[in-house]
Enzyme design. Structure first.
Site, PDB file in Angstrom:
ATOM      1  N   ASP A  12       0.829  -1.217   0.000  1.00 23.34           N
ATOM      2  CA  ASP A  12       0.000   0.000   0.000  1.00 23.34           C
ATOM      3  C   ASP A  12       0.859   1.261   0.000  1.00 23.34           C
ATOM      4  O   ASP A  12       1.982   1.259   0.507  1.00 23.34           O
ATOM      5  CB  ASP A  12      -0.908  -0.024   1.246  1.00 23.34           C
ATOM      6  CG  ASP A  12      -2.028   0.987   1.131  1.00 23.34           C
ATOM      7  OD1 ASP A  12      -2.342   1.435   0.012  1.00 23.34           O
ATOM      8  OD2 ASP A  12      -2.593   1.349   2.193  1.00 23.34           O
ATOM      9  N   ASN A  60     -11.252  -2.407  -4.799  1.00 24.88           N
ATOM     10  CA  ASN A  60     -10.497  -1.467  -5.637  1.00 24.88           C
ATOM     11  C   ASN A  60     -11.181  -1.184  -6.982  1.00 24.88           C
ATOM     12  O   ASN A  60     -10.831  -0.210  -7.660  1.00 24.88           O
ATOM     13  CB  ASN A  60      -9.056  -1.942  -5.855  1.00 24.88           C
ATOM     14  CG  ASN A  60      -8.219  -1.916  -4.586  1.00 24.88           C
ATOM     15  OD1 ASN A  60      -7.448  -2.833  -4.305  1.00 24.88           O
ATOM     16  ND2 ASN A  60      -8.365  -0.859  -3.784  1.00 24.88           N
ATOM     17  N   ARG A 175       2.111  -4.754   6.313  1.00 25.33           N
ATOM     18  CA  ARG A 175       1.393  -3.724   5.560  1.00 25.33           C
ATOM     19  C   ARG A 175       2.235  -2.461   5.532  1.00 25.33           C
ATOM     20  O   ARG A 175       2.667  -1.969   6.583  1.00 25.33           O
ATOM     21  CB  ARG A 175       0.029  -3.396   6.168  1.00 25.33           C
ATOM     22  CG  ARG A 175      -0.685  -2.342   5.285  1.00 25.33           C
ATOM     23  CD  ARG A 175      -2.079  -2.018   5.680  1.00 25.33           C
ATOM     24  NE  ARG A 175      -2.685  -1.167   4.653  1.00 25.33           N
ATOM     25  CZ  ARG A 175      -3.960  -1.159   4.338  1.00 25.33           C
ATOM     26  NH1 ARG A 175      -4.788  -1.959   4.942  1.00 25.33           N
ATOM     27  NH2 ARG A 175      -4.405  -0.347   3.402  1.00 25.33           N
TER      28      ARG A 175
HETATM   29  C1  IPE Z   1      -5.514  -2.530   0.100  1.00 23.86           C
HETATM   30  O1  IPE Z   1      -5.185  -1.202  -0.021  1.00 23.86           O
HETATM   31  C2  IPE Z   1      -5.497  -3.197  -1.244  1.00 23.86           C
HETATM   32  C3  IPE Z   1      -4.201  -3.352  -1.868  1.00 23.86           C
HETATM   33  C4  IPE Z   1      -3.047  -2.921  -1.449  1.00 23.86           C
HETATM   34  C5  IPE Z   1      -4.228  -4.091  -3.104  1.00 23.86           C
HETATM   35  P1  IPE Z   1      -6.275  -0.042  -0.127  1.00 23.86           P
HETATM   36  O2  IPE Z   1      -5.512   1.204  -0.323  1.00 23.86           O
HETATM   37  O3  IPE Z   1      -7.289  -0.369  -1.165  1.00 23.86           O
HETATM   38  O4  IPE Z   1      -6.980  -0.100   1.296  1.00 23.86           O
HETATM   39  P2  IPE Z   1      -7.806   1.033   2.086  1.00 23.86           P
HETATM   40  O5  IPE Z   1      -8.856   1.522   1.143  1.00 23.86           O
HETATM   41  O6  IPE Z   1      -6.847   2.107   2.458  1.00 23.86           O
HETATM   42  O7  IPE Z   1      -8.333   0.332   3.297  1.00 23.86           O
HETATM   43  C1  IPE Z   2      -1.772   0.279  -3.287  1.00 25.55           C
HETATM   44  O1  IPE Z   2      -1.501   1.632  -3.300  1.00 25.55           O
HETATM   45  C2  IPE Z   2      -2.014  -0.270  -4.676  1.00 25.55           C
HETATM   46  C3  IPE Z   2      -3.397  -0.712  -4.944  1.00 25.55           C
HETATM   47  C4  IPE Z   2      -4.380  -0.703  -4.107  1.00 25.55           C
HETATM   48  C5  IPE Z   2      -3.659  -1.189  -6.279  1.00 25.55           C
HETATM   49  P1  IPE Z   2      -2.656   2.713  -3.255  1.00 25.55           P
HETATM   50  O2  IPE Z   2      -3.065   3.020  -4.654  1.00 25.55           O
HETATM   51  O3  IPE Z   2      -3.758   2.261  -2.369  1.00 25.55           O
HETATM   52  O4  IPE Z   2      -1.903   3.953  -2.633  1.00 25.55           O
HETATM   53  P2  IPE Z   2      -2.488   4.985  -1.569  1.00 25.55           P
HETATM   54  O5  IPE Z   2      -2.962   4.187  -0.404  1.00 25.55           O
HETATM   55  O6  IPE Z   2      -3.600   5.719  -2.239  1.00 25.55           O
HETATM   56  O7  IPE Z   2      -1.323   5.854  -1.233  1.00 25.55           O
HETATM   57 MG    MG Z   3      -4.078   2.496  -0.393  1.00 22.89          MG
END
Ligand code: IPE
Ligand code: IPE
Ligand code: MG
Length: 235
Positions: A12, A60, A175
């Site tokens: 993340d 997502n 995480r």
């Molecule tokens: C979790 O991250 C999903 C992945 C890293 C693939 P998110 O960025 O989607 O999670 P939330 O929305 O912050 O909980």
């Molecule tokens: C994780 O990074 C990748 C996916 C969920 C695909 P994010 O895109 O959630 O990055 P932040 O949390 O917005 O910084």
């Molecule tokens: Mg994220």
């Protein structure tokens, strides 16, 4: 120092990494995938047997359409190029999640790379795409109902219907990005994982950062419900 047999990672922070640099969110995803390659290869060198990465969750899909399309194209590109390089490194690749909502092209790419790498032995890499922990449990329940609706089932038998099976449960759960939530990644399977939350954003999570996480893992005493003296063998 002992190396965890199975590491699971919520990768993340790609969007925030890009935002900090005044770049579009998607450039964070591009930087993020280069870390995937580095971390997979490093885990293999360290002797980690299983690595499970959360790449795209069922929630997502709710992101802006342009970002979802970008991620799907990036995934397709990765499978057709980078994953073949992982095959050269003897990596066994498997996808966990619901494939039905992915494009036919991606489904075919997944099938062929899984088949191609199925006898590889360096490390078992699971990529979670269109995955969620609650989905995993419900699809398992539905399979149980379909096969043997009236018989009671044990925890061990139930776990055989979960998508990670036959891999063992993760020892270390990581995480990145400072969030301390599970965001519907593995649920059942992390019941006794050591959970490590780091401020580092995924595009900054390098080998050194993984070393630190493994060092932390080594400082933990896993008791599985017992007491310290039992674990240390002095009782
Ligand atoms: C979790 O991250 C999903 C992945 C890293 C693939 P998110 O960025 O989607 O999670 P939330 O929305 O912050 O909980
Ligand atoms: C994780 O990074 C990748 C996916 C969920 C695909 P994010 O895109 O959630 O990055 P932040 O949390 O917005 O910084
Ligand atoms: Mg994220």
């Amino acid at each position: 120092m002992s190396v965890p047999k199975h590491i699971a990672i919520i990768m993340d922070g790609n969007g925030r990494w890009a935002k900090k640099r005044f770049l579009p969110r998607v450039s964070g995803h591009v930087k993020g995938v280069s870390r995937v390659k580095e971390i997979v290869e490093y885990c293999s060198v360290l002797g980690v047997r299983y690595l499970t990465l959360f790449a795209f969750g069922r929630d997502n899909w709710k992101r802006p359409q342009e970002e979802v399309s970008f991620l799907m194209n990036l995934l397709s590109e990765q499978i057709s190029k980078e994953f073949y390089k992982l095959h050269d490194k003897n990596v066994k690749i498997r996808f966990i999640g619901d494939r039905a909502r992915l494009s036919t092209l991606i489904q075919e790419q997944m099938d062929s790379i899984e088949q191609l790498t199925s006898n590889n032995t360096a490390i078992n890499l699971n990529i979670a795409i269109d995955y969620s922990g609650t989905y995993d449990i419900v699809q398992a329940v539905n399979k149980v109902i379909a096969t043997n609706p009236n018989a009671p089932i044990t925890e061990d038998d139930f776990s055989k219907y979960l998508l990670l099976y036959p891999d063992p449960n993760p020892d270390l759960f990581i995480r990145t990005s400072g969030e301390s939530r599970i965001s519907n990644f593995l649920l059942w399977q992390i019941s006794y994982s050591e959970c490590y939350f780091t401020e580092k954003l995924w595009p900054d999570f390098n080998k050194k950062a993984l070393d630190i996480a493994i060092q932390w893992f080594n400082s933990r005493e896993r008791r599985f419900g017992m007491i310290s003296e039992q674990i240390q063998g002095v009782l």
